[in-house]
Each structure stands twice: as C-alpha cells, then as structure tokens.
Design a protein around this motif. Sequence first.
Motif, mmCIF file in Angstrom:
data_model
loop_
_atom_site.group_PDB
_atom_site.id
_atom_site.type_symbol
_atom_site.label_atom_id
_atom_site.label_comp_id
_atom_site.label_asym_id
_atom_site.label_seq_id
_atom_site.Cartn_x
_atom_site.Cartn_y
_atom_site.Cartn_z
ATOM 1 N N GLN A 106 31.424 34.107 40.418
ATOM 2 C CA GLN A 106 31.251 32.998 41.360
ATOM 3 C C GLN A 106 30.393 33.636 42.413
ATOM 4 O OE1 GLN A 106 31.730 30.403 40.928
ATOM 5 N NE2 GLN A 106 33.852 29.950 39.848
ATOM 6 N N VAL A 107 30.120 35.001 42.355
ATOM 7 C CA VAL A 107 29.047 35.551 43.209
ATOM 8 C C VAL A 107 27.671 35.069 42.898
ATOM 9 C CG1 VAL A 107 27.779 37.636 43.987
ATOM 10 C CG2 VAL A 107 30.469 37.411 44.070
ATOM 11 N N ASP A 108 27.437 35.109 41.334
ATOM 12 C CA ASP A 108 26.090 34.839 40.730
ATOM 13 C C ASP A 108 25.992 33.181 40.671
ATOM 14 O OD1 ASP A 108 26.412 37.449 39.720
ATOM 15 O OD2 ASP A 108 27.066 36.944 37.650
ATOM 16 N N ASN A 109 27.127 32.521 40.773
ATOM 17 C CA ASN A 109 26.723 31.054 40.857
ATOM 18 C C ASN A 109 26.595 30.518 42.239
ATOM 19 O OD1 ASN A 109 27.603 30.710 38.301
ATOM 20 N ND2 ASN A 109 29.806 30.389 38.812
ATOM 21 N N CYS A 110 27.102 31.432 43.208
ATOM 22 C CA CYS A 110 26.828 31.196 44.824
ATOM 23 C C CYS A 110 25.376 31.406 45.101
ATOM 24 C CB CYS A 110 27.803 32.000 45.603
ATOM 25 S SG CYS A 110 27.172 32.224 47.174
ATOM 26 N N ALA A 111 24.829 32.391 44.255
ATOM 27 C CA ALA A 111 23.228 32.875 44.262
ATOM 28 C C ALA A 111 22.344 31.887 44.150
ATOM 29 C CB ALA A 111 23.000 33.981 43.947
ATOM 30 N N LEU A 112 22.631 31.203 42.754
ATOM 31 C CA LEU A 112 22.092 30.032 42.013
ATOM 32 C C LEU A 112 22.304 28.957 43.072
ATOM 33 C CD1 LEU A 112 23.170 30.575 38.541
ATOM 34 C CD2 LEU A 112 20.955 31.168 39.551
ATOM 35 N N ALA A 113 23.273 28.606 43.642
ATOM 36 C CA ALA A 113 23.315 27.321 44.427
ATOM 37 C C ALA A 113 22.605 27.291 45.624
ATOM 38 C CB ALA A 113 24.832 27.093 44.709
ATOM 39 N N ALA A 114 22.752 28.758 46.374
ATOM 40 C CA ALA A 114 22.229 28.905 47.573
ATOM 41 C C ALA A 114 20.545 28.864 47.426
ATOM 42 C CB ALA A 114 22.753 30.151 48.164
ATOM 43 N N MET A 115 19.988 29.392 46.352
ATOM 44 C CA MET A 115 18.901 29.293 46.177
ATOM 45 C C MET A 115 18.231 28.149 45.981
ATOM 46 S SD MET A 115 16.319 31.562 46.193
ATOM 47 C CE MET A 115 14.666 31.228 45.673
ATOM 48 N N ALA B 235 16.397 25.195 28.270
ATOM 49 C CA ALA B 235 15.290 25.101 29.073
ATOM 50 C C ALA B 235 14.812 23.669 28.847
ATOM 51 C CB ALA B 235 14.173 26.004 28.592
ATOM 52 N N GLY B 236 15.359 22.512 27.975
ATOM 53 C CA GLY B 236 14.715 21.284 27.610
ATOM 54 C C GLY B 236 14.883 20.436 29.068
ATOM 55 N N ILE B 237 15.756 21.117 30.088
ATOM 56 C CA ILE B 237 15.820 20.291 31.253
ATOM 57 C C ILE B 237 14.625 20.374 32.263
ATOM 58 C CG2 ILE B 237 18.259 20.041 31.133
ATOM 59 C CD1 ILE B 237 18.398 22.005 33.434
ATOM 60 N N ILE B 238 13.845 21.389 31.874
ATOM 61 C CA ILE B 238 12.709 21.720 32.725
ATOM 62 C C ILE B 238 11.407 20.796 32.694
ATOM 63 C CG2 ILE B 238 10.705 23.226 32.951
ATOM 64 C CD1 ILE B 238 12.679 25.579 31.935
ATOM 65 N N LYS B 239 11.103 20.365 33.787
ATOM 66 C CA LYS B 239 10.223 19.039 33.802
ATOM 67 C C LYS B 239 8.910 19.623 34.563
ATOM 68 C CE LYS B 239 13.296 16.010 31.986
ATOM 69 N NZ LYS B 239 14.372 16.825 32.296
ATOM 70 N N LYS B 240 7.848 18.860 34.441
ATOM 71 C CA LYS B 240 6.474 19.381 35.088
ATOM 72 C C LYS B 240 6.685 19.116 36.396
ATOM 73 C CE LYS B 240 3.121 18.075 31.472
ATOM 74 N NZ LYS B 240 2.802 19.496 31.149
ATOM 75 N N ASN B 241 6.354 20.286 37.147
ATOM 76 C CA ASN B 241 6.204 20.834 38.705
ATOM 77 C C ASN B 241 7.435 20.732 39.076
ATOM 78 O OD1 ASN B 241 3.321 20.577 38.409
ATOM 79 N ND2 ASN B 241 3.061 18.529 38.097
ATOM 80 N N VAL B 242 8.623 20.591 38.503
ATOM 81 C CA VAL B 242 10.044 20.638 39.139
ATOM 82 C C VAL B 242 10.524 22.143 39.417
ATOM 83 C CG1 VAL B 242 12.367 19.869 38.830
ATOM 84 C CG2 VAL B 242 10.711 18.251 38.309
ATOM 85 N N PRO B 243 10.837 22.817 40.523
ATOM 86 C CA PRO B 243 11.159 24.239 40.585
ATOM 87 C C PRO B 243 12.473 24.252 39.686
ATOM 88 C CG PRO B 243 10.573 23.164 42.676
ATOM 89 C CD PRO B 243 10.855 21.957 41.646
ATOM 90 N N VAL B 244 12.519 25.623 39.177
ATOM 91 C CA VAL B 244 13.399 25.851 38.029
ATOM 92 C C VAL B 244 14.229 27.352 38.867
ATOM 93 C CG1 VAL B 244 14.192 26.971 35.911
ATOM 94 C CG2 VAL B 244 12.328 25.418 36.140
ATOM 95 N N ILE B 245 15.626 27.383 38.865
ATOM 96 C CA ILE B 245 16.427 28.392 39.491
ATOM 97 C C ILE B 245 17.208 28.690 37.997
ATOM 98 C CG2 ILE B 245 18.046 29.132 41.238
ATOM 99 C CD1 ILE B 245 15.545 27.808 42.059
ATOM 100 N N THR B 246 17.068 30.032 37.704
ATOM 101 C CA THR B 246 17.971 30.507 36.850
ATOM 102 C C THR B 246 18.631 31.863 36.827
ATOM 103 O OG1 THR B 246 17.878 30.747 34.087
ATOM 104 C CG2 THR B 246 15.671 31.624 35.353
ATOM 105 N N GLY B 247 19.666 32.140 36.343
ATOM 106 C CA GLY B 247 20.484 33.137 36.190
ATOM 107 C C GLY B 247 20.428 33.991 34.696
ATOM 108 N N ALA B 248 19.387 33.426 34.154
ATOM 109 C CA ALA B 248 19.250 33.821 32.734
ATOM 110 C C ALA B 248 18.641 35.240 32.373
ATOM 111 C CB ALA B 248 18.631 33.023 31.779
ATOM 112 N N GLU B 249 19.185 36.089 31.466
ATOM 113 C CA GLU B 249 18.305 37.334 31.374
ATOM 114 C C GLU B 249 17.832 37.516 29.996
ATOM 115 O OE1 GLU B 249 21.382 40.173 33.960
ATOM 116 O OE2 GLU B 249 22.129 39.276 32.025
#
Length: 427
Positions: A260-269, A185-199
């Motif tokens: 790759q279904v999961d990765n596809c979802a992240l990339a598409a989003m 999560a250290g790559i998260i920056k102020k006001n930059v949208p985050v897409i994640t598959g974490a649980e």
Amino acid sequence: MTYEESLTYLANLTKFGINLGLARIEKLLELMDHPERKFQTIHVAGTNGKGSTTAMLTSILRSSGIKTGMYTSPHLSAYTERMIVNGKEITPDEFGKAIAYTSRFMDKIVAQGLGHPTEFEVLTAAAFYYFAACGVEYAVIEVGLGGLLDSTNVIMPEIAVITNVTLDHTDKCGSTVREIAHHKAGIIKKNVPVITGAEGEALDVIKNISQKNAADCYVYREDFSAAFLEMEGECQKVMVAVGTESKAVPFLVNLLGGHQVDNCALAAMAAIILGKKERRIDTLAIEKGLRTVRWPGRFEIMPGRPTMIIDGAHNPDGIRALRENLDRFCDGKKIVFLLGILQDKDVKTMVTTLVRSQNKVVVVAPVSERAGKPEMVAREIKSEHVEVASSIEEGLERAKLLAGEENILCVAGSLYLIGAVRKIICS
C-alpha cells in the motif's frame, strides 16, 4: 427489474463468458447516448493494487469536494459494491433500474451481428449510465481484465494509471510479461499522462507506447517515490517525494501493508498531476483522502478473537506481498490459514510462497465456477497440518478452532473466498 430479477438476468449472461473486444460495448454505449462522455475519468489498470489505488484516488477526489463515482470489480458480497457515488453504493433498486435500462438494447446489438454483450459489458455500461444520471464530475474506473480490449477501455481519461505488470490471466493477455504489458498499456491515450509502478521489460513496453502517444510517463522510483516511516495509530505514515528537488510530504494511509506504500505513491502522484488542471485537488485533499480511504478485504483486520486478517491476494505477486506483511505485522504469532484458490491460478507457487511448514491450513472452495478443488490445492501445500472442509462455513469454524484465542487466522487466495467470509462475519 427488481434487484433479484437483475441478478438472475446477469447470471444468465455468464454463458457468454469472457469475450474481450470493444465492438459490442461501443455500440451499446452509442445506443445509450454515450453516458461515458458525460463525466471526466481516471483509468486504472495493473496486475495487483489497482483496486486499492482506485479507492485511494476516489477518496482523494471526494476530499477535494468533487462528486466522484467509483467502478470496481469483482465485488466481495454484492453487485452494488461495484458502483459507488460519493462513498455510497448504488441501492438495490437503482441497480435493478440501471440493468433494466441497459438490457433494452441487447436485441439491437445481436441483430447487427455483433453477438450478445457479456455480463461485464452490461455492468460497465450500466455503471456509466448510473454515474451520468447521478451527475458525477469524475469517475475512477478500474479495468476488469487487461486493458487494451477490456470493456472499460472506451473512455478518454484525464490520467491513466498502470500499477504494475506480472504474470496473470495468461490465457487472455499473453504468456509473457511483455505481452501482458502490451494489454495493460492499451489504456494509454494520446496526450494523456501515464503514472506507473511497472518495472523491467514491462516498463519498457509502457514507456514505448507512451512515447508513441505523446503521453508524459511518470515512473515510480524514477520520477517519484515513497517510503514507510512508522505506524501512527491504525494508519501507516508514508513519505512521498516527487522529483529530486521537491520537498517530500508525509501522509497517513488508512490501508496497511508494504504494497500500500507503493499504491499510495501512485495515487498521490496521479492526484498531483491532475491537480495542475483541477485546482480543487491540493495537498490537504490528498492527505485527507489517504487518511480516510477504505478498501475492504485488503489486509483487513477484523474485530474479535482470534485476530482475523482477510486479504484478496489471488496471484503469486499478491501472495508474496501478503506474506511480507504477515511477517512484518504479526510479531511472531502463529498463523493459521483458510485458503481457497481458483483453478486457473498458479496454485503451487502461491501456496509455496505463503505457507510455512509450521502453519496449519484449512482449504475450501471459493464461491466460483472456476474454484479449484480443495483436495488438489491441499496436495500442493507442504505443511505439518492441512485439512479440507466441505464448505466455507465449516472451514471457517475449523480454522478458528485451530487458531484459538491468541493466534492469527488469515483468509486468502481469492476475492470470492474473502467476500463469502466477510459476509458470514458481518451478517
């Protein structure tokens, strides 16, 4: 430098090891007039799937008519694979020039008491220099290790993607999922949208840090989802749905495997969110990008007999996904494994997850200073037939003989192994 001289130079840098921190790379880029600020970026972190997601996003951007760079690690066969512009690897000559230019600033950094930049820091700075020189508009940047203190974490991205978080690199990023999630999560920056598959607890960490940074956080299976539909030719058809009211969209994905279904979802989003700002990115570009993406060494089916599947799975979660894909796609055929695993991995969990008692296994050492001794790996394997080979070439020939014409040979355990095997096959 020639290409060969640059490889020697980089090899000499390995003595500085992995030295996490941003002080050296920040000073290096300052001396280089900040090439990383001369193009837009997307930053991709995560335990598994970050390379595939990076490749998918790069393909989508290219399909949008955007001049795109891609920075990944490690490479399979050659360092030139790490720096790609519009689908073409940096040439050996250009690579040598980029490393030579970057090397000019080493003495100044050491003189300031910051220590010598590591191999990965030099490669990262050289990649940024090369992308800027090529005039790329966007570059998709894959994290090397962790995120928070990784050399790539000097960029201000348009989107941050964190694929997932599981236990890996515990010697560098912490011994618990929460500690590792903090690094990712250290790559998260102020006001930059985050897409994640974490649980689970990893997602809790990511949501908390996103909130502190006023960063919108889009969560897989909460804000968007994906499901496998069917095989269509050599692609898998995946249905991606965004939100609860939006119409689901089917995409053909040129990478196989349930993961790759999961990765596809992240990339598409990520592409959908970026498309709100970058109007060249639309549904047609996403469809074309996913349909044409290439990412060698990830459940890649090689031509010839026996059928050979090479996969870069190198930690328990990656191995688990590989086993699921083998069960799904191999139609009950017998599987022979060629395995090579690094000594700092959870070898016992990996081989227990992957190998069934009826599987025949040949164990070799990957091409790495961190290679696990084949004899030690073999002792952890509970199979009726396990043997050790003294070289990758010998192991590959033995595994082919065991597989015969009709069965499947699966090569896995380390990117360093599949890179060497791929080089043998494709040479």
